[in-house]
Enzyme design. Sequence first.
Site, PDB file in Angstrom:
ATOM      1  N   ASP A 390      66.402  25.245  65.441  1.00  0.00           N
ATOM      2  CA  ASP A 390      67.003  25.461  64.341  1.00  0.00           C
ATOM      3  C   ASP A 390      68.160  24.189  64.201  1.00  0.00           C
ATOM      4  O   ASP A 390      68.708  24.086  65.215  1.00  0.00           O
ATOM      5  CB  ASP A 390      68.108  26.786  64.680  1.00  0.00           C
ATOM      6  CG  ASP A 390      68.576  27.117  63.305  1.00  0.00           C
ATOM      7  OD1 ASP A 390      68.016  27.140  62.191  1.00  0.00           O
ATOM      8  OD2 ASP A 390      69.810  27.296  63.290  1.00  0.00           O
ATOM      9  N   THR A 392      71.101  23.625  62.535  1.00  0.00           N
ATOM     10  CA  THR A 392      72.646  23.106  62.764  1.00  0.00           C
ATOM     11  C   THR A 392      73.008  23.953  64.148  1.00  0.00           C
ATOM     12  O   THR A 392      72.714  24.925  64.129  1.00  0.00           O
ATOM     13  CB  THR A 392      73.310  24.053  61.570  1.00  0.00           C
ATOM     14  OG1 THR A 392      72.697  23.703  60.139  1.00  0.00           O
ATOM     15  CG2 THR A 392      74.571  24.007  61.553  1.00  0.00           C
ATOM     16  N   ASP A 592      71.215  29.164  67.573  1.00  0.00           N
ATOM     17  CA  ASP A 592      72.549  29.784  67.915  1.00  0.00           C
ATOM     18  C   ASP A 592      72.969  31.192  67.544  1.00  0.00           C
ATOM     19  O   ASP A 592      73.831  31.845  67.622  1.00  0.00           O
ATOM     20  CB  ASP A 592      73.659  28.982  67.424  1.00  0.00           C
ATOM     21  CG  ASP A 592      73.617  28.796  66.157  1.00  0.00           C
ATOM     22  OD1 ASP A 592      72.749  29.392  65.272  1.00  0.00           O
ATOM     23  OD2 ASP A 592      74.443  27.856  65.384  1.00  0.00           O
TER      24      ASP A 592
HETATM   25  N1  LIG Z   1      78.684  31.093  54.127  1.00  0.00           N
HETATM   26  C1  LIG Z   1      78.004  30.268  53.400  1.00  0.00           C
HETATM   27  N2  LIG Z   1      78.626  29.823  52.325  1.00  0.00           N
HETATM   28  C2  LIG Z   1      77.912  28.757  51.572  1.00  0.00           C
HETATM   29  N3  LIG Z   1      76.588  28.505  51.607  1.00  0.00           N
HETATM   30  C3  LIG Z   1      75.994  29.255  52.495  1.00  0.00           C
HETATM   31  C4  LIG Z   1      76.645  30.002  53.367  1.00  0.00           C
HETATM   32  N4  LIG Z   1      75.766  30.439  54.371  1.00  0.00           N
HETATM   33  C5  LIG Z   1      74.640  29.823  54.061  1.00  0.00           C
HETATM   34  N5  LIG Z   1      74.930  29.075  52.780  1.00  0.00           N
HETATM   35  C6  LIG Z   1      73.721  28.057  52.275  1.00  0.00           C
HETATM   36  O1  LIG Z   1      72.491  28.722  52.448  1.00  0.00           O
HETATM   37  C7  LIG Z   1      71.827  27.430  53.219  1.00  0.00           C
HETATM   38  C8  LIG Z   1      70.909  28.191  54.468  1.00  0.00           C
HETATM   39  O2  LIG Z   1      71.938  28.598  55.282  1.00  0.00           O
HETATM   40  P1  LIG Z   1      71.001  29.022  56.725  1.00  0.00           P
HETATM   41  O3  LIG Z   1      72.347  29.604  57.351  1.00  0.00           O
HETATM   42  O4  LIG Z   1      69.839  29.630  56.714  1.00  0.00           O
HETATM   43  O5  LIG Z   1      70.853  27.460  57.366  1.00  0.00           O
HETATM   44  P2  LIG Z   1      71.954  26.652  57.919  1.00  0.00           P
HETATM   45  O6  LIG Z   1      72.627  27.375  59.017  1.00  0.00           O
HETATM   46  O7  LIG Z   1      72.859  25.976  56.935  1.00  0.00           O
HETATM   47  O8  LIG Z   1      71.119  25.426  58.559  1.00  0.00           O
HETATM   48  P3  LIG Z   1      69.893  25.911  59.903  1.00  0.00           P
HETATM   49  O9  LIG Z   1      68.961  26.691  59.263  1.00  0.00           O
HETATM   50  O10 LIG Z   1      69.651  24.380  60.018  1.00  0.00           O
HETATM   51  O11 LIG Z   1      70.927  26.436  60.744  1.00  0.00           O
HETATM   52  C9  LIG Z   1      73.046  26.749  53.713  1.00  0.00           C
HETATM   53  O12 LIG Z   1      72.422  25.347  53.805  1.00  0.00           O
HETATM   54  C10 LIG Z   1      73.958  26.845  52.753  1.00  0.00           C
HETATM   55  O13 LIG Z   1      73.635  25.614  51.461  1.00  0.00           O
END
Ligand SMILES: Nc1ncnc2c1ncn2[C@@H]1O[C@H](COP(=O)(O)OP(=O)(O)OP(=O)(O)O)[C@@H](O)[C@H]1O
Length: 706
Positions: A390, A392, A592
């Site tokens: 993943d 992030t 994570d």
């Molecule tokens: N709390 C939040 N506030 C604003 N945008 C969010 C939030 N959570 C998710 N997003 C949006 O949704 C997208 C996808 O979220 P997700 O948590 O699946 O991926 P990530 O954690 O950013 O990246 P990864 O999948 O690599 O861990 C993010 O890139 C962001 O643009």
Amino acid sequence: MTTACSPPPECARIVHELPRRIRFSCPVLHNPALDTAYLEAMLRNIPGVDSVRINLRGISVVVCYDGDPTVKGRITALLNDLPEELWQPDTDRNGTADGLNVAARGIMTLLTPAIPRQIVGPLSTAMSLPTLAEGLETLLTRGVKVEVLDGAAVGLSLLRRDYFTANAIVALLNLGQYLEQLSEDRTTDLLRSLLRPRGETVWAERDGQEVSVPMDELVIGDLVICGPGELIPVDGMVAHGEASVNQSSITGESVPVHVSPASDVFSGSVVEEGRIKIEARQVGAETGMARISRFLETSVRHKSKAQKQSDALADSLVPITFGLGVLLYLITRDISRAASVLTVDYSCAIKVATPVAVKMGMFTAAHCGVLLKGAEAMDALSRVDTVVFDKTGTLTSGQLELTDAVPFNGISPDELLAVAAGAEAHYAHPVAKAVVRAAEMKGVELPPVGQVDFVVAHGVSAYVEEKRVLVGSHHFIHEDEGIDCSAADEAARSLREAGNSLLYVAREEKLVGVIALRDELRPESAQVLRDLKAAGIRKTVILTGDHKDTAEAIAAQLDALDEIHWELKPEDKARIVGNLREDGHYLAFVGDGVNDAPALVSAHVGICMPDGADLARESAQVVLLKEDMNTLVKAREIAVRTRQVIRNCFHSAVGLNSLILLFATTGRFSPLMSAILHNSSTIGILAYAALGAMQKPKAGVHAEES
Ligand SMILES: Nc1ncnc2c1ncn2[C@@H]1O[C@H](COP(=O)(O)OP(=O)(O)OP(=O)(O)O)[C@@H](O)[C@H]1O
Ligand SMILES: [Zn+2]
């Protein structure tokens, strides 16, 4: 069981105190029935406690905390009224193999020839009784197993008045058991302390309101809310809603099950789709403790498949050896030859060496900064050929920095930040934390917020100063909510190409700004991918919820990366993991626990980052204990080597024992000779298992490249 060893009422006394540090004198620590690892875990679990050190020699406990008097009160209360579960019901496990006993038997054996004839017979018989009794009991209850061979070999030696041989066999058996137990105890203690729960909050419904509640303040009957991608934090029953739940961390079955009201759900499973309210049946320390012991049971005690197979093989050889001994006696009428044959068995070395190697491997891994939960995890990690990350928080640091805040439609940069941070306050997502941190650093005051809704992998919607505010991905704002974001397109492209992740902010259905966040690759990431490739991993993949451009900017910096997939929702990540499995890949998923829990539990091996959600740490088979991806390479190396060690042990056990058996059958070895060779080869194999698996990987993991 507990009243007998209960502590005296006043058990902890403050001996030294600084504003944020207290040293207690705790005489109760002398009591061996007290589970100190668990006490430490409980103390650490008190919110506000930073660190805990228990000193058994000085019978003191040093606690560093935030200085808050109520925290101090809770610490003192805990120490003065130790909960029952801290007392281990039974500290002296079957007592057959403590060090003293083993040493005494060794000395006894060596002295056998010097002991007068009249005493040595009864004495040896007495000392062999437990082995004989166990053999007989096994024969009657479970059939011809190793214990029967051992008992028969000892019994025959006694019959032949060969007391030295009888004593030697018993002593060597004890030594083997002792070594095995030693490695088991060390690992169990270690795992217990590494798995200790930390404070975490969950969403619960109280008086019709959704509130965030610390785990240890949940009460039985609370309605706990779980949405897609989230780990279920309690054991309980579904009260509302339907969902598909992945229980593979508990049952090993990766096909999700459908749950509806009245279904039972278990902590550590993950909601893949849907949203449920769960009536908690077991909460707080009960669940924490139950979960820890469930883990220890399932991961340490449970044998891996490979282990079960070799055990079964060893078991099946026992009746053959036994039959051979009996047959030989019937043909030759030579009781000594029969006894020689019976002293040889394959199963001690095979059965004992594997757990010793596994546990030593786990121990070594823990010292290198990786928690491998048991034989199955170790075995699986050694077979992995595909690693999926993943993005992030794994290959990147997950500590996002705000680089730009570009306002639109006439609001100021500070107002943009205030609005976004207001909506994001109290959310644990790395994106949310970054926005709130940036606002705090700029000294921007957060406006009052009402009714917040989190949309997993999309963003949040909230009422900020009575106006509807949306913060999230382009997909969320533009496509799902239908708010035109094209005004920001140009700025967005250049920000993304520079490797930023973008958040779109809308208020009252209008775009009011774009916030750019930067997540740095960890310095070691590119090399770690190369090292994994060098260590036999065939494919490396990144999955991310982030935008295509950002994903590609990251991929460009990783030369050993094979695939990257973007704009994924948690269930997409799990689906890709599922597809890779179906294509015959054996895969590890590194995450994570934030929006990737379904994928984490769907992979053959789930690997969790140290900062991962508590529940992810518990359902993952491998937990990295340091923020350093090199530990992943080391863990893999340890797992592969442990498997090799186990294989070598197996082959040497089969080879050596076959040889001894051959010489014994043909009458060339006396029973004593067979016993000594058989048992010393077993101990040799055991020592090799322990030492081989204990070696730390080469300090510089980069050594093998170039
Ligand atoms: N709390 C939040 N506030 C604003 N945008 C969010 C939030 N959570 C998710 N997003 C949006 O949704 C997208 C996808 O979220 P997700 O948590 O699946 O991926 P990530 O954690 O950013 O990246 P990864 O999948 O690599 O861990 C993010 O890139 C962001 O643009
Ligand atoms: Zn969507």
